[in-house]
Scaffold this active site. Structure first.
Site, PDB file in Angstrom:
ATOM      1  N   HIS A 237       0.865  -1.182   0.000  1.00 33.78           N
ATOM      2  CA  HIS A 237       0.000   0.000   0.000  1.00 33.78           C
ATOM      3  C   HIS A 237       0.900   1.229   0.000  1.00 33.78           C
ATOM      4  O   HIS A 237       1.847   1.304   0.786  1.00 33.78           O
ATOM      5  CB  HIS A 237      -0.895  -0.004   1.244  1.00 33.78           C
ATOM      6  CG  HIS A 237      -2.060   0.920   1.147  1.00 33.78           C
ATOM      7  ND1 HIS A 237      -1.905   2.294   1.114  1.00 33.78           N
ATOM      8  CD2 HIS A 237      -3.385   0.691   1.062  1.00 33.78           C
ATOM      9  CE1 HIS A 237      -3.100   2.853   1.019  1.00 33.78           C
ATOM     10  NE2 HIS A 237      -4.020   1.902   0.984  1.00 33.78           N
ATOM     11  N   ARG A 259      -6.042   9.369  -1.737  1.00 36.39           N
ATOM     12  CA  ARG A 259      -5.557   9.627  -3.099  1.00 36.39           C
ATOM     13  C   ARG A 259      -6.712   9.648  -4.087  1.00 36.39           C
ATOM     14  O   ARG A 259      -6.706  10.416  -5.051  1.00 36.39           O
ATOM     15  CB  ARG A 259      -4.517   8.578  -3.489  1.00 36.39           C
ATOM     16  CG  ARG A 259      -3.208   8.725  -2.728  1.00 36.39           C
ATOM     17  CD  ARG A 259      -2.169   7.706  -3.163  1.00 36.39           C
ATOM     18  NE  ARG A 259      -2.556   6.362  -2.785  1.00 36.39           N
ATOM     19  CZ  ARG A 259      -2.841   5.380  -3.635  1.00 36.39           C
ATOM     20  NH1 ARG A 259      -2.804   5.606  -4.943  1.00 36.39           N
ATOM     21  NH2 ARG A 259      -3.166   4.185  -3.203  1.00 36.39           N
TER      22      ARG A 259
END
Length: 370
Positions: A237, A259
């Site tokens: 991640h 994001r």
């Protein structure tokens, strides 16, 4: 001393998969004797509880199972088993509807009452159903309540040690466990055993899974001769919190939705760099973003802590606090201002893509093990 226990179905693990399996078994046949064995406490250990972002599902107008499936296989560089990938995408709407209508989960909604789809990286459609940024707690708490309300036998704080084949070696007889409270060994004979032990790449310096994830299930399967595949496929991640070596918060995830909502990744000098690597920028798939971050780190373009920055302030601090209350609080606990400043992050080992080889029904080569 060896204690004996008989059951119809033994489920190893009490995350979302294990608890759902227990409920579905009793729904199919209420007369079954179902046992769940877990290293910690039921619903309080494992990784489902730690999920933040949400559940990808094609329930929204303009989306489709086919589109979800293509995002999945293209994002996986055409390596996923396509039959299993299709099964995952095709049954996701049923699972989410079951979570809401039967299990009692409440997911975030749009003003018109439809389920809200959060933006996630690597997707061609905003399809991530969620409960704020603490989705896993909502799912596991409701599943836990449903299991408690049913006659499911619980072996808490029991660690599975070995899968025991039948005397002729043609099928599975049961599982040897140890009671971690008393130290007593317990052999559980079962007509079927479900491995819901998950993965968990906790051998890396920065990792997201809970500390009890040690891939015992995969090790036990390997010891009885079952094949494993894609064990080298470890997903990183991109945004693991970098809060210093003195805290266990380092490595924990700052969710994908940051994001997806438009957050920027910056190098140590404050320069946005993702567009140098992919036209999707920060919304590229995790493998691309993580590799780009490592490339910047190897160049020495790092923060004082040796990582990079994520910045959300350009979206408006109040809006960030509204959308990501849990993430803002997690960062504040470690001395960072996610809503108005920058937070140090580093790619963190998140998910093991490989596992025991099985068919579309999850049956393995060893009869009785799923």
């Amino acid at each position: 001393m060896l204690e004996w226990h008989d059951t119809d179905i033994l489920i190893l693990g009490s995350g979302g998969a294990g608890l759902f399996a227990a409920l579905h078994a009793l729904q199919a046949n209420p007369a079954l004797r179902v046992t769940v064995a877990v290293k910690g406490l039921l619903g309080k250990s494992g990784c489902t509880r730690m999920v933040q972002g949400g559940y990808n599902v094609s329930l929204h107008p303009g989306d489709s199972v086919e589109r979800h499936f293509m995002d999945t296989v293209v994002g996986g560089k055409w390596l996923p088993d396509q039959a299993l990938a299709w099964r995952l995408c095709a049954t996701a709407p049923e699972r989410v509807q079951e979570l809401e209508n039967e299990i009692g989960c409440f997911f975030d909604r749009n003003p018109d009452g439809t389920l809200h789809g959060k933006a996630f990286a690597g997707q061609s459609f905003d399809r991530t159903v969620h409960k704020g940024d603490l989705t896993g707690i909502e799912i596991i708490n409701r599943l836990m309540e449903q299991v408690w309300a049913r006659p499911v036998e619980r072996l808490e704080e029991h660690r599975a040690l070995a899968l025991i084949p039948a005397s002729d070696g043609a099928s599975l007889s049961g599982v040897l466990l140890v009671d971690m409270r008393s130290g007593a060994f317990r052999f559980v004979r079962a007509r079927a055993v479900l491995l819901a032990t998950g993965g968990g790449p906790t051998m890396y310096r920065y990792h997201t899974p809970s500390g009890d994830k040690s891939m015992d299930g995969l090790a036990m399967a390997l010891r009885v001769g079952l094949g494993l595949r894609d064990m080298e496929m470890v997903q990183f991640h991109p945004t693991g919190l970098l809060a210093g070596q003195e805290t266990r918060m380092t490595g924990t995830v700052l969710e994908e939705g940051l994001r997806g909502a438009g957050g920027y990744l910056l190098d140590g000098a404050g320069r946005r760099f993702m567009l140098d690597y992919d036209p999707r920028g920060e919304r590229a798939t995790r493998d691309i973003v993580s590799r780009a971050m490592y490339a910047e780190m190897r160049k020495g373009n790092t923060t004082p802590g040796g990582g990079l920055y994520i910045q959300m302030s350009h979206l408006g601090p109040d809006e960030v606090r509204r959308q990501f209350r849990g993430m803002v609080q997690r960062c504040a606990d470690c001395g960072f201002d996610l809503a108005g400043g920058r937070v140090e992050v580093v790619p963190t080992a998140h998910y093991l893509m490989g596992g025991v080889i099985c068919d579309e029904t999850t049956a393995t080569a060893l009869p009785g093990l799923f």
